[in-house]
Enzyme design. Structure first.
Site, PDB file in Angstrom:
ATOM      1  N   ARG A  72      -9.855   1.066   8.142  1.00  0.00           N
ATOM      2  CA  ARG A  72      -9.560  -0.354   8.360  1.00  0.00           C
ATOM      3  C   ARG A  72     -10.488  -0.994   9.372  1.00  0.00           C
ATOM      4  O   ARG A  72     -10.151  -2.024   9.967  1.00  0.00           O
ATOM      5  CB  ARG A  72      -8.088  -0.623   8.633  1.00  0.00           C
ATOM      6  CG  ARG A  72      -7.459   0.123   9.690  1.00  0.00           C
ATOM      7  CD  ARG A  72      -6.032   0.432   9.369  1.00  0.00           C
ATOM      8  NE  ARG A  72      -5.049  -0.601   9.548  1.00  0.00           N
ATOM      9  CZ  ARG A  72      -3.804  -0.475   9.074  1.00  0.00           C
ATOM     10  NH1 ARG A  72      -3.444   0.582   8.377  1.00  0.00           N
ATOM     11  NH2 ARG A  72      -2.929  -1.397   9.293  1.00  0.00           N
ATOM     12  N   ARG A 116      -0.862  -8.370  13.556  1.00  0.00           N
ATOM     13  CA  ARG A 116      -1.379  -7.422  12.554  1.00  0.00           C
ATOM     14  C   ARG A 116      -2.175  -8.155  11.476  1.00  0.00           C
ATOM     15  O   ARG A 116      -3.203  -7.673  11.006  1.00  0.00           O
ATOM     16  CB  ARG A 116      -0.219  -6.640  11.923  1.00  0.00           C
ATOM     17  CG  ARG A 116       0.304  -5.526  12.830  1.00  0.00           C
ATOM     18  CD  ARG A 116       1.704  -5.078  12.474  1.00  0.00           C
ATOM     19  NE  ARG A 116       1.847  -4.553  11.141  1.00  0.00           N
ATOM     20  CZ  ARG A 116       3.027  -4.457  10.497  1.00  0.00           C
ATOM     21  NH1 ARG A 116       4.139  -4.842  11.100  1.00  0.00           N
ATOM     22  NH2 ARG A 116       3.077  -3.964   9.290  1.00  0.00           N
ATOM     23  N   ARG A 154      11.943  -5.217   4.898  1.00  0.00           N
ATOM     24  CA  ARG A 154      11.627  -3.803   4.641  1.00  0.00           C
ATOM     25  C   ARG A 154      12.506  -2.830   5.439  1.00  0.00           C
ATOM     26  O   ARG A 154      12.832  -3.054   6.588  1.00  0.00           O
ATOM     27  CB  ARG A 154      10.165  -3.565   5.017  1.00  0.00           C
ATOM     28  CG  ARG A 154       9.798  -2.098   5.082  1.00  0.00           C
ATOM     29  CD  ARG A 154       8.356  -1.879   5.133  1.00  0.00           C
ATOM     30  NE  ARG A 154       7.717  -2.512   6.270  1.00  0.00           N
ATOM     31  CZ  ARG A 154       6.419  -2.496   6.442  1.00  0.00           C
ATOM     32  NH1 ARG A 154       5.643  -1.944   5.539  1.00  0.00           N
ATOM     33  NH2 ARG A 154       5.882  -3.052   7.493  1.00  0.00           N
ATOM     34  N   ARG A 181      10.953  -0.623  11.136  1.00  0.00           N
ATOM     35  CA  ARG A 181       9.833  -0.325  12.031  1.00  0.00           C
ATOM     36  C   ARG A 181       9.782  -1.217  13.257  1.00  0.00           C
ATOM     37  O   ARG A 181      10.054  -2.413  13.173  1.00  0.00           O
ATOM     38  CB  ARG A 181       8.519  -0.466  11.252  1.00  0.00           C
ATOM     39  CG  ARG A 181       8.162   0.818  10.540  1.00  0.00           C
ATOM     40  CD  ARG A 181       7.029   0.676   9.605  1.00  0.00           C
ATOM     41  NE  ARG A 181       5.898  -0.096  10.090  1.00  0.00           N
ATOM     42  CZ  ARG A 181       4.793  -0.266   9.396  1.00  0.00           C
ATOM     43  NH1 ARG A 181       4.680   0.295   8.201  1.00  0.00           N
ATOM     44  NH2 ARG A 181       3.800  -0.983   9.866  1.00  0.00           N
ATOM     45  N   LYS A 214       0.844  -1.210   0.000  1.00  0.00           N
ATOM     46  CA  LYS A 214       0.000   0.000   0.000  1.00  0.00           C
ATOM     47  C   LYS A 214       0.878   1.258   0.000  1.00  0.00           C
ATOM     48  O   LYS A 214       0.661   2.177  -0.781  1.00  0.00           O
ATOM     49  CB  LYS A 214      -0.922   0.044   1.240  1.00  0.00           C
ATOM     50  CG  LYS A 214      -1.816  -1.171   1.394  1.00  0.00           C
ATOM     51  CD  LYS A 214      -2.724  -1.047   2.599  1.00  0.00           C
ATOM     52  CE  LYS A 214      -2.033  -1.075   3.954  1.00  0.00           C
ATOM     53  NZ  LYS A 214      -1.366  -2.354   4.286  1.00  0.00           N
TER      54      LYS A 214
HETATM   55  P1  AP5 Z   1       4.819  -1.633   1.857  1.00  0.00           P
HETATM   56  O1  AP5 Z   1       4.495  -0.806   0.669  1.00  0.00           O
HETATM   57  O2  AP5 Z   1       5.546  -0.990   2.986  1.00  0.00           O
HETATM   58  O3  AP5 Z   1       3.500  -2.369   2.386  1.00  0.00           O
HETATM   59  P2  AP5 Z   1       2.225  -1.813   3.166  1.00  0.00           P
HETATM   60  O4  AP5 Z   1       1.038  -2.478   2.583  1.00  0.00           O
HETATM   61  O5  AP5 Z   1       2.253  -0.314   3.177  1.00  0.00           O
HETATM   62  O6  AP5 Z   1       2.520  -2.438   4.580  1.00  0.00           O
HETATM   63  P3  AP5 Z   1       2.446  -1.850   6.044  1.00  0.00           P
HETATM   64  O7  AP5 Z   1       3.178  -2.868   6.896  1.00  0.00           O
HETATM   65  O8  AP5 Z   1       2.935  -0.449   6.091  1.00  0.00           O
HETATM   66  O9  AP5 Z   1       0.945  -1.915   6.331  1.00  0.00           O
HETATM   67  P4  AP5 Z   1       0.259  -1.903   7.673  1.00  0.00           P
HETATM   68  O10 AP5 Z   1      -1.132  -1.739   7.229  1.00  0.00           O
HETATM   69  O11 AP5 Z   1       0.539  -3.070   8.540  1.00  0.00           O
HETATM   70  O12 AP5 Z   1       0.960  -0.680   8.456  1.00  0.00           O
HETATM   71  P5  AP5 Z   1       0.495   0.811   8.762  1.00  0.00           P
HETATM   72  O13 AP5 Z   1       1.713   1.637   8.810  1.00  0.00           O
HETATM   73  O14 AP5 Z   1      -0.612   1.223   7.888  1.00  0.00           O
HETATM   74  O15 AP5 Z   1       5.633  -2.907   1.341  1.00  0.00           O
HETATM   75  C1  AP5 Z   1       6.247  -3.816   2.231  1.00  0.00           C
HETATM   76  C2  AP5 Z   1       7.657  -4.192   1.717  1.00  0.00           C
HETATM   77  O16 AP5 Z   1       7.523  -4.959   0.523  1.00  0.00           O
HETATM   78  C3  AP5 Z   1       8.524  -2.966   1.339  1.00  0.00           C
HETATM   79  O17 AP5 Z   1       9.852  -3.236   1.700  1.00  0.00           O
HETATM   80  C4  AP5 Z   1       8.396  -2.857  -0.180  1.00  0.00           C
HETATM   81  O18 AP5 Z   1       9.585  -2.308  -0.760  1.00  0.00           O
HETATM   82  C5  AP5 Z   1       8.162  -4.310  -0.579  1.00  0.00           C
HETATM   83  N1  AP5 Z   1       7.229  -4.415  -1.713  1.00  0.00           N
HETATM   84  C6  AP5 Z   1       6.101  -3.691  -1.931  1.00  0.00           C
HETATM   85  N2  AP5 Z   1       5.479  -4.105  -3.065  1.00  0.00           N
HETATM   86  C7  AP5 Z   1       6.239  -5.126  -3.551  1.00  0.00           C
HETATM   87  C8  AP5 Z   1       6.126  -5.969  -4.710  1.00  0.00           C
HETATM   88  N3  AP5 Z   1       5.111  -5.844  -5.578  1.00  0.00           N
HETATM   89  N4  AP5 Z   1       7.070  -6.915  -4.891  1.00  0.00           N
HETATM   90  C9  AP5 Z   1       8.120  -7.051  -4.015  1.00  0.00           C
HETATM   91  N5  AP5 Z   1       8.287  -6.265  -2.921  1.00  0.00           N
HETATM   92  C10 AP5 Z   1       7.349  -5.324  -2.694  1.00  0.00           C
HETATM   93  O19 AP5 Z   1      -0.098   0.655  10.244  1.00  0.00           O
HETATM   94  C11 AP5 Z   1       0.719   0.360  11.347  1.00  0.00           C
HETATM   95  C12 AP5 Z   1      -0.130   0.307  12.614  1.00  0.00           C
HETATM   96  O20 AP5 Z   1      -0.729   1.611  12.865  1.00  0.00           O
HETATM   97  C13 AP5 Z   1      -1.326  -0.653  12.581  1.00  0.00           C
HETATM   98  O21 AP5 Z   1      -0.926  -1.962  12.949  1.00  0.00           O
HETATM   99  C14 AP5 Z   1      -2.270  -0.009  13.604  1.00  0.00           C
HETATM  100  O22 AP5 Z   1      -1.870  -0.307  14.929  1.00  0.00           O
HETATM  101  C15 AP5 Z   1      -2.051   1.484  13.376  1.00  0.00           C
HETATM  102  N6  AP5 Z   1      -2.994   2.040  12.378  1.00  0.00           N
HETATM  103  C16 AP5 Z   1      -2.677   2.529  11.135  1.00  0.00           C
HETATM  104  N7  AP5 Z   1      -3.791   2.949  10.498  1.00  0.00           N
HETATM  105  C17 AP5 Z   1      -4.825   2.740  11.355  1.00  0.00           C
HETATM  106  C18 AP5 Z   1      -6.228   2.941  11.249  1.00  0.00           C
HETATM  107  N8  AP5 Z   1      -6.785   3.435  10.129  1.00  0.00           N
HETATM  108  N9  AP5 Z   1      -6.980   2.600  12.321  1.00  0.00           N
HETATM  109  C19 AP5 Z   1      -6.443   2.107  13.459  1.00  0.00           C
HETATM  110  N10 AP5 Z   1      -5.119   1.858  13.602  1.00  0.00           N
HETATM  111  C20 AP5 Z   1      -4.318   2.171  12.567  1.00  0.00           C
END
Ligand code: AP5
Ligand code: ZN
Length: 217
Positions: free
Chosen positions: A88, A172, A127, A161, A13
Site C-alpha cells: 500500500r 484511513r 462491519r 475493529r 478486499k
Molecule cells: P471488508 O471486506 O472488510 O473491506 P476491506 O476492503 O477489507 O476493508 P478494511 O477496512 O479491512 O481495509 P483497510 O485497508 O482499511 O484495513 P486493513 O485491515 O487492511 O468489507 C467491509 C464491510 O463491507 C464488511 O462488513 C463486508 O461484509 C461489507 N461488504 C464487503 N463487500 C460488500 C459488497 N460488495 N456489498 C455490500 N457490503 C459489502 O488495515 C488496517 C490498518 O493496518 C491500516 O490502516 C494500517 O494502519 C495498517 N496496515 C495494514 N496493512 C498495511 C501495510 N501494507 N502497510 C502499512 N500499514 C498497514
C-alpha cells in the site's frame, strides 16, 4: 496463483479474499489481520503498530515488508496466495517486485476494487467479524445465516475493529488517496491491473473476479 488486492478501506478486499482463498485453495495474507494479532499479543511490533493504526496511518515499510517476506515462506503459500492490504505504498510495491524476482515468482494479477466514498463509510460502520475465525459480516448486507452464529465456525462471539470510528476512517481514506492510490498507475504500466466494480453485491463482485481470473489462468 499470486494475487494482490488493492482498494480503499471498506472496499471488500477482506470479504473477497476470504472467498478466493477457499475457492482456489490459496493462502489469504492480510497485513491488517497480522498487525491486529500483534496488537492483541501486545508484542513490540503490536505496541508500535497500535498508535499508527489508531491514527489511520501506515506502519513503516521495512516492518511490513519483513513480515510479508517471512509469511510467504510458510507451507500454506506453496499453492499461491492473495496479498490483502499489501502493498500500500510505492516503497512496498518495489520491495515486493524485488522479493518476487529473487525467488523467481511472478505476480499473476492485481485486482483493484472500486467503490464510491459514501458507500465505503456505510460499509465500515456496519462491519463486524467473528472473534474466533475472523469471518467478516455486515449488519445490513451480510448477516450470519443463523442469527448471531458464525457461518464458518459456529462461534457466537463477534467483534468490531478499534479503527472503525469516524475520525480514523477519514484518516484511513486520506492515507489511501495519498499513499496507496499511486499504485494503480504503477501496476497499470506493468499490465497486470484489473479494475473490478466493487459497488455490486458481494456475490456479483465474486463472480466478476472469477471471470477475470479465468482469463488469466
Ligand atoms: P471488508 O471486506 O472488510 O473491506 P476491506 O476492503 O477489507 O476493508 P478494511 O477496512 O479491512 O481495509 P483497510 O485497508 O482499511 O484495513 P486493513 O485491515 O487492511 O468489507 C467491509 C464491510 O463491507 C464488511 O462488513 C463486508 O461484509 C461489507 N461488504 C464487503 N463487500 C460488500 C459488497 N460488495 N456489498 C455490500 N457490503 C459489502 O488495515 C488496517 C490498518 O493496518 C491500516 O490502516 C494500517 O494502519 C495498517 N496496515 C495494514 N496493512 C498495511 C501495510 N501494507 N502497510 C502499512 N500499514 C498497514
Ligand atoms: Zn467464525
Amino acid at each position: 496463483m499470486k494475487l494482490v488486492f488493492l482498494g480503499p478501506p471498506g472496499a471488500g478486499k477482506g470479504t473477497q479474499s476470504q472467498h478466493l482463498a477457499k475457492e482456489y485453495k490459496i493462502a489469504q495474507i492480510s497485513t491488517g489481520d497480522m498487525l491486529r494479532a500483534e496488537v492483541k499479543a501486545e508484542s513490540d511490533i503490536g505496541k508500535l503498530a497500535k498508535k499508527i493504526m489508531d491514527n489511520g496511518e501506515l506502519v513503516p515499510d521495512d516492518l511490513i515488508v519483513s513480515m510479508i517476506q517471512k509469511r510467504i515462506q510458510v507451507d500454506d503459500c506453496k499453492n499461491g496466495f492473495i496479498l490483502d492490504g499489501f502493498p500500500r505504498s510505492l516503497g512496498q510495491a518495489e520491495a515486493l517486485d524485488t522479493m518476487f524476482a529473487s525467488q523467481n515468482m511472478q505476480l499473476d494479477a492485481v485486482l483493484s476494487l472500486e467503490v464510491d466514498e459514501e458507500v465505503l463509510a456505510e460499509r465500515i460502520s456496519g462491519r463486524f467479524s467473528c472473534a474466533k475465525c475472523g469471518a467478516s459480516y455486515h449488519k445490513l448486507f451480510k448477516q450470519p445465516k443463523v442469527d448471531k452464529v458464525c457461518d464458518s465456525c459456529g462461534s457466537t462471539e463477534f467483534v468490531s475493529r478499534a479503527d472503525d470510528n469516524k475520525e480514523t476512517v477519514l484518516a484511513r481514506l486520506e492515507t489511501y488517496r495519498k499513499q496507496t492510490a499511486p499504485l494503480l498507475p504503477y501496476y497499470q504500466k506493468k499490465n497486470c491491473l484489473y479494475a473490478i466494480n466493487g459497488m455490486k453485491s458481494v456475490d456479483e463482485v465474486t463472480k466478476d473476479i472469477d471471470q477475470v481470473l479465468k482469463q488469466i489462468k
